[in-house]
Design a protein around this motif. Structure first.
Motif, PDB file in Angstrom:
ATOM      1  N   GLY A 262       6.333 -30.638  29.295  1.00 25.91           N
ATOM      2  CA  GLY A 262       7.018 -31.526  27.932  1.00 25.91           C
ATOM      3  C   GLY A 262       7.866 -30.583  27.194  1.00 25.91           C
ATOM      4  N   SER A 263       7.805 -29.146  27.501  1.00 28.09           N
ATOM      5  CA  SER A 263       8.683 -28.415  26.497  1.00 28.09           C
ATOM      6  C   SER A 263      10.138 -28.538  26.649  1.00 28.09           C
ATOM      7  N   THR A 264      10.883 -28.634  25.520  1.00 23.30           N
ATOM      8  CA  THR A 264      12.232 -28.747  25.532  1.00 23.30           C
ATOM      9  C   THR A 264      12.722 -27.693  24.504  1.00 23.30           C
ATOM     10  N   GLN A 265      14.243 -27.650  24.048  1.00 28.77           N
ATOM     11  CA  GLN A 265      14.605 -26.940  23.236  1.00 28.77           C
ATOM     12  C   GLN A 265      14.220 -27.263  21.849  1.00 28.77           C
ATOM     13  N   TYR A 266      13.580 -28.425  21.520  1.00 31.42           N
ATOM     14  CA  TYR A 266      13.342 -29.076  20.305  1.00 31.42           C
ATOM     15  C   TYR A 266      11.709 -29.039  20.229  1.00 31.42           C
ATOM     16  N   TRP A 267      10.907 -28.686  20.988  1.00 30.30           N
ATOM     17  CA  TRP A 267       9.599 -28.635  20.868  1.00 30.30           C
ATOM     18  C   TRP A 267       9.347 -27.778  22.197  1.00 30.30           C
ATOM     19  N   CYS A 268       8.240 -26.830  21.873  1.00 34.70           N
ATOM     20  CA  CYS A 268       7.541 -25.967  23.221  1.00 34.70           C
ATOM     21  C   CYS A 268       6.399 -25.331  22.927  1.00 34.70           C
ATOM     22  N   GLY A 269       5.722 -25.131  24.207  1.00 36.53           N
ATOM     23  CA  GLY A 269       4.449 -24.379  23.996  1.00 36.53           C
ATOM     24  C   GLY A 269       4.540 -23.268  24.918  1.00 36.53           C
ATOM     25  N   ILE A 270       4.361 -22.140  24.750  1.00 40.76           N
ATOM     26  CA  ILE A 270       4.697 -21.019  25.562  1.00 40.76           C
ATOM     27  C   ILE A 270       3.349 -20.224  25.801  1.00 40.76           C
ATOM     28  N   GLN A 271       2.997 -19.594  27.045  1.00 35.47           N
ATOM     29  CA  GLN A 271       1.897 -19.191  27.486  1.00 35.47           C
ATOM     30  C   GLN A 271       2.062 -17.871  28.337  1.00 35.47           C
TER      31      GLN A 271
ATOM     32  N   LEU B 208      -4.140 -10.717  24.427  1.00 33.57           N
ATOM     33  CA  LEU B 208      -2.830 -10.865  23.734  1.00 33.57           C
ATOM     34  C   LEU B 208      -3.189 -11.110  22.135  1.00 33.57           C
ATOM     35  N   ALA B 209      -2.649 -10.482  21.442  1.00 32.11           N
ATOM     36  CA  ALA B 209      -3.003 -10.783  19.722  1.00 32.11           C
ATOM     37  C   ALA B 209      -1.890 -11.623  19.473  1.00 32.11           C
ATOM     38  N   ARG B 210      -0.555 -11.530  19.881  1.00 29.53           N
ATOM     39  CA  ARG B 210       0.216 -12.459  19.078  1.00 29.53           C
ATOM     40  C   ARG B 210       1.470 -12.530  19.971  1.00 29.53           C
ATOM     41  N   LEU B 211       2.136 -13.953  19.827  1.00 30.74           N
ATOM     42  CA  LEU B 211       3.437 -14.173  20.704  1.00 30.74           C
ATOM     43  C   LEU B 211       4.512 -14.606  19.610  1.00 30.74           C
TER      44      LEU B 211
ATOM     45  N   TYR C 280      -2.137 -21.869  24.529  1.00 32.51           N
ATOM     46  CA  TYR C 280      -0.569 -21.750  24.130  1.00 32.51           C
ATOM     47  C   TYR C 280      -0.177 -21.924  22.824  1.00 32.51           C
ATOM     48  N   PHE C 281       0.842 -21.107  22.684  1.00 30.97           N
ATOM     49  CA  PHE C 281       1.599 -20.825  21.404  1.00 30.97           C
ATOM     50  C   PHE C 281       2.625 -21.859  21.265  1.00 30.97           C
ATOM     51  N   LEU C 282       2.371 -22.543  20.231  1.00 29.60           N
ATOM     52  CA  LEU C 282       3.147 -23.908  19.779  1.00 29.60           C
ATOM     53  C   LEU C 282       4.460 -23.207  18.787  1.00 29.60           C
ATOM     54  N   SER C 283       5.608 -23.932  19.247  1.00 24.11           N
ATOM     55  CA  SER C 283       6.731 -23.990  18.176  1.00 24.11           C
ATOM     56  C   SER C 283       7.233 -25.309  18.144  1.00 24.11           C
ATOM     57  N   PRO C 284       6.558 -26.174  16.932  1.00 22.81           N
ATOM     58  CA  PRO C 284       6.674 -27.451  16.945  1.00 22.81           C
ATOM     59  C   PRO C 284       8.079 -27.919  16.520  1.00 22.81           C
ATOM     60  N   ASP C 285       8.997 -27.239  15.816  1.00 23.21           N
ATOM     61  CA  ASP C 285      10.228 -27.511  15.507  1.00 23.21           C
ATOM     62  C   ASP C 285      11.416 -27.028  16.679  1.00 23.21           C
ATOM     63  N   GLY C 286      10.706 -26.261  17.708  1.00 21.56           N
ATOM     64  CA  GLY C 286      11.937 -25.933  18.619  1.00 21.56           C
ATOM     65  C   GLY C 286      12.271 -24.483  18.417  1.00 21.56           C
TER      66      GLY C 286
END
Length: 329
Positions: free
Chosen positions: A246-255, A263-266, A284-290
């Motif tokens: 479901g990740s896009t340029q507007y919302w994504c989760g990264i692993q 891993l301490a930070r992403l 997963y590390f989330l970017s809710p606003d993309g």
């Protein structure tokens, strides 16, 4: 009838005595009055008196100001620390504000943990599981199936894996950590954390796959007293990156997958620098606003080492190699 001689003695001598006494009295009174007038009318006498009163008033005004400034400046840590013994009037409050007693214990206790001296960055980046620390606990076992679990890594290439108790799992901070487990009988095994062991698993407890537990004792034993510690294993593999479904340029989760050290930070690159993403319990590390989706990534391990990864496109569920790996510790 009195004789003339008698009348003569009676009238003149008293008249002479009165005149003689009156003259000195008048002279003395005049002299006293003159002296008084000179003193009273002496130039500057009134000014001196006023000046003396003004001086005493000025002194009275200065003295309270100096006294009032002491309570205000007394509690300042810098001043009370600079001369605690030379201030006999210092209040107990000013002494308690002295930072020296609070800094001495921390200074004395700081060198005690040798692991912090060896890896100073680990104190701020590591979670409950810290490098150079040995933990006590118990080992149990479970059917790990294909090795997938709460860390969302997917099927495991080998079954030397384990589930960490919820406390030490710490919202997926334990995911991907390599742990050396030692039993009291001298046997040991290295496992990778891929899952979470919920209650009744206690802090310190590790639920091993059956295959891993069998390296320590027979499965019929059920549980073992163990010690365990973080391990930085040798590997030729590099870290891989995966974007969540479901990740896009507007919302994504990264692993991140396959990292040698926890891993301490992403973080993701932005026009203004790096932005740290929030880690979820499913790793997963989330970017809710993309922000940063599809852009450069920066990975930081618990030792403080940072790796920059570029060229990873937003391709949901695709495992993409990064070409980088953390150093062995």
């Amino acid at each position: 009838m009195a004789s003339p001689s008698h009348r003569h003695r009676h009238r003149r001598p008293p008249r002479t005595r009165r005149r003689t006494a009156l003259v000195p009295a008048v002279v003395v009174a005049a002299a006293v009055l003159a002296v008084s007038l000179v003193v009273a009318l002496r130039p500057g006498s009134e000014a001196d008196t006023v000046q003396a009163e003004d001086t005493s008033v000025a002194d009275a005004r200065v003295s309270p100001s100096a006294t009032e400034s002491k309570p205000e400046t007394g509690p300042e840590p810098t001043r009370s620390t600079a001369s605690p013994s030379t201030s006999p009037t210092a209040s107990p409050t000013a002494k308690s504000a002295d930072p020296t007693p609070s800094t001495r214990p921390s200074t004395a206790s700081a060198p005690a943990p040798t692991r912090q001296a060896a890896a100073p960055a680990s104190g701020s980046l590591a979670g409950r599981i810290r490098p150079g620390t040995t933990y006590d606990g118990i080992a149990t076992h479970y059917d790990a199936a294909d090795g997938d679990g709460a860390c969302s890594f997917g099927p495991s290439p080998d079954m030397m894996i384990a589930a960490m108790n919820t406390t030490d799992y710490e919202t997926s901070k334990a995911c991907g950590a390599h742990v050396l487990v030692r039993a009291a009988n001298g046997a040991s095994v290295t496992v990778r954390i891929t899952n979470e062991c919920p209650s009744p698993c206690a802090p310190g407890q590790i639920d091993l796959s059956r295959q891993a537990f069998a390296e320590l004792a027979a499965l019929s034993v059920g549980e073992l007293d163990i010690t365990w510690s973080l391990l930085s294993p040798g590997t030729s593999d590099t870290i891989s990156i995966r974007y969540k479904t479901g990740s896009t340029q507007y919302w994504c989760g990264i692993q991140a997958i396959g990292h040698r050290n926890p891993l301490a930070r992403l973080e993701v690159g932005t026009g203004n620098g790096w932005q740290r993403l929030t880690r979820t319990e499913y790793n997963y590390f989330l970017s809710p606003d993309g922000t940063g989706c599809g852009g450069p990534l920066r990975l930081t391990d618990v030792h403080g080492e940072q790796l920059t990864v570029e060229g990873i496109a937003v391709r949901p569920d695709a495992v993409q190699p990064s070409g980088v790996q953390f150093s062995r510790r």
